[in-house]
Design a protein around this motif. Structure first.
Motif, PDB file in Angstrom:
ATOM      1  N   SER A   1     -73.556  -3.129   0.511  1.00  0.00           N
ATOM      2  CA  SER A   1     -74.723  -4.208   0.276  1.00  0.00           C
ATOM      3  C   SER A   1     -74.796  -5.288   1.228  1.00  0.00           C
ATOM      4  O   SER A   1     -73.685  -5.796   1.452  1.00  0.00           O
ATOM      5  CB  SER A   1     -74.282  -4.554  -1.042  1.00  0.00           C
ATOM      6  N   GLU A   2     -75.874  -5.718   1.735  1.00  0.00           N
ATOM      7  CA  GLU A   2     -75.947  -6.585   2.512  1.00  0.00           C
ATOM      8  C   GLU A   2     -76.181  -8.004   1.716  1.00  0.00           C
ATOM      9  O   GLU A   2     -75.838  -9.119   2.391  1.00  0.00           O
ATOM     10  CB  GLU A   2     -77.377  -6.551   3.284  1.00  0.00           C
ATOM     11  N   PHE A   3     -75.874  -8.025   0.371  1.00  0.00           N
ATOM     12  CA  PHE A   3     -75.883  -8.993  -0.454  1.00  0.00           C
ATOM     13  C   PHE A   3     -74.343  -9.397  -0.736  1.00  0.00           C
ATOM     14  O   PHE A   3     -74.175 -10.571  -1.431  1.00  0.00           O
ATOM     15  CB  PHE A   3     -76.581  -8.900  -1.759  1.00  0.00           C
ATOM     16  N   GLY A   4     -73.481  -8.609  -0.404  1.00  0.00           N
ATOM     17  CA  GLY A   4     -72.032  -8.957  -0.540  1.00  0.00           C
ATOM     18  C   GLY A   4     -71.732  -9.417  -1.861  1.00  0.00           C
ATOM     19  O   GLY A   4     -72.137  -8.572  -2.892  1.00  0.00           O
ATOM     20  N   GLU A   5     -71.135 -10.572  -2.153  1.00  0.00           N
ATOM     21  CA  GLU A   5     -70.507 -10.984  -3.532  1.00  0.00           C
ATOM     22  C   GLU A   5     -71.857 -11.324  -4.330  1.00  0.00           C
ATOM     23  O   GLU A   5     -71.401 -11.244  -5.444  1.00  0.00           O
ATOM     24  CB  GLU A   5     -69.470 -11.955  -3.390  1.00  0.00           C
ATOM     25  N   TYR A   6     -73.012 -11.292  -3.799  1.00  0.00           N
ATOM     26  CA  TYR A   6     -74.004 -11.537  -4.782  1.00  0.00           C
ATOM     27  C   TYR A   6     -74.687 -10.272  -5.281  1.00  0.00           C
ATOM     28  O   TYR A   6     -75.385 -10.432  -6.021  1.00  0.00           O
ATOM     29  CB  TYR A   6     -75.224 -12.430  -4.098  1.00  0.00           C
ATOM     30  N   ASP A   7     -74.235  -8.901  -5.008  1.00  0.00           N
ATOM     31  CA  ASP A   7     -74.388  -7.921  -5.557  1.00  0.00           C
ATOM     32  C   ASP A   7     -74.204  -7.953  -6.981  1.00  0.00           C
ATOM     33  O   ASP A   7     -72.831  -8.270  -7.498  1.00  0.00           O
ATOM     34  CB  ASP A   7     -73.702  -6.674  -4.883  1.00  0.00           C
ATOM     35  N   PHE A   8     -75.202  -7.930  -8.034  1.00  0.00           N
ATOM     36  CA  PHE A   8     -74.812  -8.255  -9.165  1.00  0.00           C
ATOM     37  C   PHE A   8     -73.693  -7.380  -9.897  1.00  0.00           C
ATOM     38  O   PHE A   8     -73.214  -7.633 -10.744  1.00  0.00           O
ATOM     39  CB  PHE A   8     -76.219  -7.963 -10.086  1.00  0.00           C
ATOM     40  N   TRP A   9     -73.614  -6.186  -9.569  1.00  0.00           N
ATOM     41  CA  TRP A   9     -72.645  -5.131 -10.174  1.00  0.00           C
ATOM     42  C   TRP A   9     -71.444  -5.390  -9.899  1.00  0.00           C
ATOM     43  O   TRP A   9     -70.441  -5.815 -10.627  1.00  0.00           O
ATOM     44  CB  TRP A   9     -72.877  -3.625  -9.744  1.00  0.00           C
ATOM     45  N   HIS A  10     -71.040  -6.008  -8.291  1.00  0.00           N
ATOM     46  CA  HIS A  10     -69.842  -6.190  -8.057  1.00  0.00           C
ATOM     47  C   HIS A  10     -69.491  -7.619  -8.553  1.00  0.00           C
ATOM     48  O   HIS A  10     -68.326  -7.838  -9.141  1.00  0.00           O
ATOM     49  CB  HIS A  10     -69.912  -6.654  -6.644  1.00  0.00           C
ATOM     50  N   TRP A  11     -70.489  -8.599  -8.961  1.00  0.00           N
ATOM     51  CA  TRP A  11     -70.276  -9.712  -9.710  1.00  0.00           C
ATOM     52  C   TRP A  11     -69.808  -9.454 -11.065  1.00  0.00           C
ATOM     53  O   TRP A  11     -68.767 -10.167 -11.527  1.00  0.00           O
ATOM     54  CB  TRP A  11     -71.371 -10.666  -9.390  1.00  0.00           C
ATOM     55  N   LYS A  12     -70.455  -8.422 -11.681  1.00  0.00           N
ATOM     56  CA  LYS A  12     -70.216  -8.463 -13.223  1.00  0.00           C
ATOM     57  C   LYS A  12     -68.840  -7.817 -13.174  1.00  0.00           C
ATOM     58  O   LYS A  12     -68.046  -8.173 -14.023  1.00  0.00           O
ATOM     59  CB  LYS A  12     -71.081  -7.288 -13.599  1.00  0.00           C
TER      60      LYS A  12
END
Length: 935
Positions: free
Chosen positions: A414-425
Motif C-alpha cells: 500500500s502506498e498509504f503506509g500506516e494510513y491503510d485502514f486495515w493495517h491501522w485497525k
C-alpha cells in the motif's frame, strides 16, 4: 449564481403529490437568505376550494377551517412570482417543490419561473455523509435548528434556510482539494445544485500551503490524521464490590439498582476470580430489562486489570456499535475505568484507499457510484476507522465492491503506509483490552483474533442463541450453475466491448500481450463448453421435477454420487483447463507489470476488472470442485438441495449443501482459543432440563454452569395472555377460509381497543394473503407489512409516527426490533412459529437427527419454536412500567400434547386466559382501560 445571490428557501404543504389528479397548494412559505444570514420571510395559507384529505390534516394539522378565510392561489400568484424573481430557488427536495409551484403559476396564467434552483437533500447527503436520515425533522434535530412545527411550511422553510447556511459553512470548512475533487467528478445533481457547490468553493479563496493539523494529504487524498489513544495505567475502581451495599455505593450516582444484574455480575466475576475451583462455561439467561450488557461488562473491567484481554461477540453489526457505546459511556465515563474497546468487522466493511484512488479516476457512467465517491471524499476528512458502514451505503451498491478490501492487504503493497485502514485497525486490535466482533466474524476468525490479543482471552457471547445459526450458515456452500457462463460473458465484454476502450485495444501495440490474451480467451471458451456439458449431465442425472409454486427442491445424495461418477472425464478436463487458465492469467499479469508506467489509470481499472471476472470464472470451477469433494455415499450428515428461479433456467440455479453434524465444530473453531466462555441472551432455555441449547452451542453440561436470572417485570400485572379456543387448525398450505378467518379475527381484536399492534407471522406468503384481506377495511389504523411496506427499519420509522398502526411482521420482528417505551400495546401471534417441515433444509436436518436416534420434533422443531415465541412475546415489555396484551390464535396449544410444554415455557410468571374472539375482545378492552387509568 454568485457569492451574494439571494436564496429563496421555499416549502409548501399540498393536498397530495399528484399534479395529474389535481392536487393543490394549501400553504406556501419562503425564507430569504443572503450573505450568510436570514433576511426575511413570508407565509400564507391557500384556499383553492378543494377538500383536504384526512391524512394530510393528520400530518400537517391543516383542515378546512384553517384555510377558510385564506386567499386563493390566483390571488397570491402575483406576489409569489414577484418575490421569487431574481432569486435562487431552494427546497428540501427541489425536484418536487419547483415543478409543483411552476405548474400552478402556469395554471393561473403566469410563466414558469426561469431561475436557478438548489436541493438541500442532495447537499446534506453529500456534505454530511454519515447521518442516518436526511428528513428535515431529523436534520433539524441533529443540527439543533429550531423546528417546532414539522409539516408546517413556515417552520419547514425556516429550518431549511438554517440548514442551507449549515451546508455552506461545511463546504467552506473542507479542504479546498477535497471540494475540487468533488467538482471534478462532474456529478449530475438536481437543477443547479452543483453550481451552489462551485460558488462556495470559489468563496474559499486561494489554496493555502498547509492543511489543518488534524488532516494529512496522501496520494491526492485528504485524510483525517491518525492519533493513537493514550492508555491510562490505573482505574478508579480496583476491588470488585461483591456485597449488595458495596455495589449500591458504587452505583448510587450512576445507574438504577437491578437485583438480576447484580447476580449476573457476581456470577461472572467469581467464575474467573475464584482460585478454589477452575472456571467453567457460564450459560446465563438474562431476561429483557435485567441489564445484561453491564452485567458482564462491569465484572469484566475488574478481571482485565490483571493484564488479560477479552473478545465480545454479538449478533449484528448494529449491536457491535451499541456495545462500544456502552463501554465508553457507562463503563469508562460512568465508573472511571479505562477499557480500550475496538469494534472489528470483516475486511469488506473497510475502505481500501488504493482501490478507491483507482476508482476515483476511472470513468464511471453510474451516477450513484459517482455520488458515493464524492461522499467518500468528504468522509475521508472525518473518519479514523475507514468503516464503510458509517456512510449507510446499501450493502448491494456497486461502489462498495469497487472500493472495499477484497483480500488480506500487505502493508508493503500500500502506498498509504500506516494510513491503510486495515493495517491501522489491526494495530488497534493488538493493543486493545476488548475486541467487539459479530458472530459471523468470530466463527471465521476466532483463532486469529485470540492470537493477535495473545494468551487465551476471555470470551463473552452475547445474543448466544444466534451463534449456532451463524455457524451453520457459514459452512453452507453452493455452486451457481450459471456462474462460469455469466462471468465468461463479462470477461468477453472486458476484452471486446464497443461502448468504451476495451482490453484488446489497450494492448493492440504489444504483440506479446496480444498472443497471451488470445490463448487465454481460447482456454476460457473451452472451459465454458466443458462446464455447460457438466450442467447438462447433472440435470439429466438428477431428474428432478421443479414445481411452479416452489423455488427449492431436495436432492438425494445417491443421485449426486451417480453424477460425480459419470462426469469424471469432464470434471478432470475442466480442472485441467482451470489450472492452465490460472497460469495463463499469471503470465499475462506479469507481462502487463513489465510495462509499468505506460498505462493510464483508466487502463489499470480495465486490467483490474478483467482480473476480477477471470477469477470469478475460476471461483465457479472451485465451487463445483468443493461439491464433488463433499459428495459421499450414505452421507446423511449432509443435505443437498437445488434452488431455482421461476423461469427454471439452469443459469439461475444454485446447488446448495450443508453439514448437519455440528458436534465439536464450535469447540474446535472457537472455544479452544479462549478461556471458558460466557454465553448470555434474553431467551436461551425452554425449560431447566432442556438439552436443546447445549446441543446447539456444542456444550457439555459437566463443564457448563447454567443460570436463569429472575425477571424484574411483574408479568401478572403488566401482561394479559389470551389464547383463542375456537380458531381453525392452521392448514398445511394456505387456503382462503383460514386466511379470511385470521384476518377477521385480527380486525375484531384491534377494533375492540385500537392500539399499536404487532402481528407476528412466520410466513411472508401468509402476510401477503392477510394483508390483502385487511387492506382498505374501515376502522383500521395504518397497515404496514413485511415484504410489502419496505424494510424493517422503514416500517418502524413509519409506525412510530402514527397513533395505532397494525404491523404484520416476520423474521426480524420476532426479536430484532425495540419499540419506544409505552408504545407497543398488543402482540398477536397467528400460529406457533414451527419451521416449515417440508422445507428441504428441515427435511435434511430431520433425516440426520433420525439417524442419530433423535426425534426431530422434540429435539429441534419444538424447542426452536418455543424460543422464537418467547422472543416475540418479549417485544411487548421493555420497561418495568410497560403493559400490554398477547393474543395467540393457534389453539393447538390447548389441544395438542406439546401444547402443555409450550404453555409451561411461556407461562412461568403468566397465567393464560382462554376463550372466543368475542371474549378476548372484552378482556382486552377491560385490561387496556384499567392500565390507561393507572398511568
Amino acid at each position: 449564481m454568485k457569492a451574494n445571490s439571494k436564496y429563496a428557501v421555499v416549502d409548501m404543504e399540498t393536498t397530495g403529490t399528484d399534479l395529474q389528479r389535481g392536487d393543490r397548494i394549501i400553504q406556501f412559505s419562503v425564507s430569504f437568505v443572503q450573505n450568510g444570514r436570514q433576511t426575511g420571510a413570508f407565509s400564507t395559507y391557500v384556499n383553492d376550494g378543494v377538500s383536504i384529505p384526512s391524512e394530510i390534516t393528520a400530518l400537517t394539522g391543516i383542515d378546512q377551517a384553517t384555510i377558510a378565510n385564506a386567499p386563493s392561489f390566483d390571488q397570491l400568484a402575483p406576489k409569489i412570482y414577484q418575490m421569487l424573481q431574481g432569486t435562487v430557488f431552494v427546497a428540501h427536495n427541489v425536484n418536487f417543490d419547483f415543478p409543483f409551484l411552476n405548474h400552478h403559476l402556469e395554471r393561473v396564467g403566469y410563466p414558469a419561473l426561469e431561475i436557478e434552483a438548489v436541493d438541500t437533500v442532495t447537499l446534506s447527503q453529500l456534505f454530511f455523509p454519515t447521518l442516518g436520515s436526511y428528513r428535515l425533522s431529523d436534520l433539524s434535530r441533529h443540527f439543533q435548528i429550531n423546528h417546532h412545527h414539522p409539516h408546517s411550511s413556515a417552520s419547514d422553510a425556516a429550518a431549511t434556510a438554517q440548514l442551507l447556511l449549515k451546508i455552506s459553512q461545511q463546504i467552506t470548512k473542507l479542504p479546498r482539494q477535497t471540494v475540487q475533487s468533488v467538482l471534478d467528478l462532474e456529478l449530475n445533481l438536481p437543477q443547479q445544485t452543483t453550481q451552489f457547490i462551485r460558488v462556495n468553493f470559489e468563496a474559499m479563496g486561494q489554496p493555502s500551503q498547509q492543511l489543518p493539523a488534524d488532516q494529512v494529504e496522501l496520494e491526492g487524498l485528504v485524510l483525517k490524521r491518525h492519533h493513537r489513544k493514550t492508555v491510562e495505567n490505573h482505574d478508579r475502581l480496583t476491588k470488585f464490590p461483591l456485597a449488595k451495599k458495596q455495589k449500591e455505593r458504587v452505583f448510587r450516582s450512576h445507574f438504577e439498582w437491578r437485583p438480576s444484574q447484580s447476580k449476573m455480575m457476581n456470577l461472572v466475576y467469581r467464575n474467573f476470580a475464584d482460585t478454589k475451583q477452575p472456571a467453567r462455561n457460564l450459560l446465563i439467561e438474562a431476561p429483557t430489562g435485567s441489564g445484561k450488557t453491564l452485567g458482564y461488562l462491569f465484572p469484566l473491567a475488574f478481571l482485565l486489570q490483571s493484564g488479560k484481554t477479552a473478545v465480545i461477540s454479538t449478533a449484528t453489526i448494529n449491536l457491535q456499535e451499541q456495545l462500544q457505546h456502552v463501554v465508553e459511556r457507562d463503563l469508562n465515563a460512568g465508573f472511571g475505568f479505562h477499557v480500550q474497546a475496538v469494534v472489528l468487522k470483516s475486511r469488506r466493511h473497510y475502505l481500501d484507499l488504493s482501490r478507491f484512488a483507482t476508482a476515483l479516476v476511472a470513468d464511471d457512467s453510474n451516477q450513484l457510484s459517482q455520488f458515493s465517491k464524492a461522499q467518500i471524499l468528504v468522509w475521508l476528512t472525518q473518519t479514523t476507522t475507514g468503516d464503510l458502514d458509517e456512510l449507510h451505503i446499501p450493502q448491494n451498491a456497486a461502489i462498495l465492491q469497487q472500493v472495499n478490501y477484497q483480500r488480506e492487504p500487505q502493508l508493503a503493497e500500500s502506498e498509504f503506509g500506516e494510513y491503510d485502514f486495515w493495517h491501522w485497525k489491526m494495530q488497534q486490535v493488538a493493543t486493545a483490552d476488548v475486541v467487539i466482533v459479530n458472530h459471523h466474524y468470530l466463527n471465521q476468525n476466532a483463532a486469529e483474533v485470540a492470537a493477535t490479543l495473545g494468551g487465551q482471552p476471555y470470551l463473552i457471547v452475547d445474543e448466544a442463541q444466534h451463534l449456532p445459526e451463524v455457524a451453520f450458515a457459514a459452512q453452507r456452500k453452493h455452486w451457481w450453475l450459471g456462474g462460469v457462463k455469466t462471468n465468461v460473458g463479462r470477461v468477453k465484454n472486458d476484452v471486446f466491448q464497443t461502448h468504451e476502450r476495451n482490453l484488446e485495444e489497450i494492448i493492440s501495440t504489444h504483440p506479446d500481450l496480444r498472443g497471451l490474451l488470445k490463448r487465454l480467451m481460447h482456454q476460457l471458451t473451452q472451459l465454458e463448453t466443458v462446464n455447460q456439458e457438466l450442467i447438462q449431465t447433472l440435470l439429466t442425472t438428477l431428474h428432478v421435477r421443479l414445481q411452479p409454486q416452489a423455488d427449492v427442491v431436495r436432492i438425494p445424495v445417491d443421485r449426486l454420487v451417480k453424477f460425480t461418477t459419470q462426469a469424471q472425464p469432464q470434471l478432470q478436463k475442466q480442472d485441467q483447463l482451470a489450472t492452465q487458465l490460472t497460469l495463463r492469467l499469471t503470465s499475462l499479469n506479469q507481462t502487463l507489470g513489465q510495462g509499468e508506467g505506460q498505462w493510464v489509470a483508466s487502463e489499470y481499472e480495465t486490467f483490474l476488472r478483467f482480473n476480477e471476472h477471470v477469477h470469478a470464472v475460476l471461483q465457479g470451477v472451485s465451487e463445483l470442485q468443493q461439491l464433488v469433494h463433499e459428495v459421499k455415499p450414505q452421507s446423511v450428515a449432509d443435505g443437498f438441495w437445488l434452488r431455482y428461479g421461476a423461469d427454471h433456467d439452469p443459469n439461475n440455479m444454485r446447488l446448495e449443501w450443508a453439514q448437519f453434524d455440528t458436534s465439536t465444530r464450535l469447540q474446535k473453531q472457537i472455544y479452544q482459543s479462549f478461556q471458558p466462555a460466557i454465553f448470555t441472551g434474553a431467551v436461551l432455555f425452554t425449560s431447566k432440563k432442556s438439552q436443546y441449547i447445549y446441543d446447539q452451542l456444542d456444550l457439555r453440561r459437566s463443564t457448563t454452569r447454567m443460570k436463569r436470572l429472575p425477571t424484574d417485570f411483574d408479568y401478572q400485572k403488566q401482561v394479559q395472555l389470551m389464547i383463542a379456543d375456537q380458531m381453525p387448525l392452521p392448514p398445511a398450505t394456505e387456503n382462503e377460509e383460514y386466511v379470511a378467518f385470521l384476518a377477521n379475527s385480527i380486525q375484531k381484536i384491534y377494533r375492540a381497543a385500537p392500539v399499536p399492534t404487532l402481528v407476528l407471522f412466520n410466513s411472508l406468503e401468509l402476510i401477503q394473503a392477510v394483508h390483502a384481506k385487511l387492506k382498505g377495511q374501515p376502522g383500521l389504523g395504518m397497515l404496514l407489512a413485511s415484504g410489502i411496506s419496505g424494510s424493517q427499519s422503514k416500517i418502524m420509522r413509519r409506525a412510530v409516527l402514527h397513533h395505532a398502526p397494525i404491523i404484520l411482521g416476520a423474521a426480524g420482528f420476532w426479536e430484532g426490533v425495540d419499540f419506544p417505551p409505552h408504545y407497543l400495546k398488543s402482540i398477536i401471534i397467528p400460529r406457533i412459529p414451527f419451521a416449515a417441515p417440508d422445507s428441504p433444509v428441515m427435511q435434511a436436518r430431520s433425516a440426520y437427527l433420525k439417524q442419530q436416534q433423535k426425534n426431530p420434533f422434540t429435539s429441534y422443531s419444538l424447542p426452536h419454536a418455543i424460543i422464537t415465541m418467547k422472543q416475540g412475546m418479549g417485544r411487548l415489555l421493555r420497561r418495568s412500567d410497560d403493559s400490554g396484551i398477547i393474543t395467540i390464535l393457534d389453539n393447538r396449544i390447548l389441544t395438542k400434547r406439546y401444547g402443555t410444554q409450550i404453555l409451561t415455557a411461556i407461562e412461568e410468571n403468566l397465567q393464560a386466559h382462554t376463550g372466543s374472539i368475542k371474549a378476548i375482545q372484552q378482556q382486552q378492552k377491560e385490561f387496556l382501560a384499567k392500565h390507561q387509568q393507572d398511568h
